[in-house]
Design a protein around this motif. Sequence first.
Motif: not given
Length: 95
Positions: A19-20, A22-24, A26-27, A62, A65-66, A70
């Motif tokens: 999760f981290y 991905y957000h760093v 591909y946020g 988004a 991808e979520g 997710g």
Amino acid sequence: MFLAWLIGLCMMVAAGGIFYYYHVNYGIPYEKFRFENSNEFGILAPKDWEEYQNFNKIEIKAQIEGALLGKPIAYMFVIGMILFTIPTLKFLFKI
């Protein structure tokens, strides 16, 4: 029991790491889309139609991808939490 506890802990750490990461990397860069124009009702609006279309494409990306990334991460975290919690509670209440 220790193996289940360790697998649960590793699953939770892996889900958090994915999760981290991905957000760093591909946020969604929302700060790129600052709607600075407002209409007569005070509602913020995009500068032009192209900016609005780009924002919609980013929003749809988004959401997809979520749904694809997710949910499996959430399931992985919940299963890891269950595998971690059950042996921990059995150990604590055995004493």
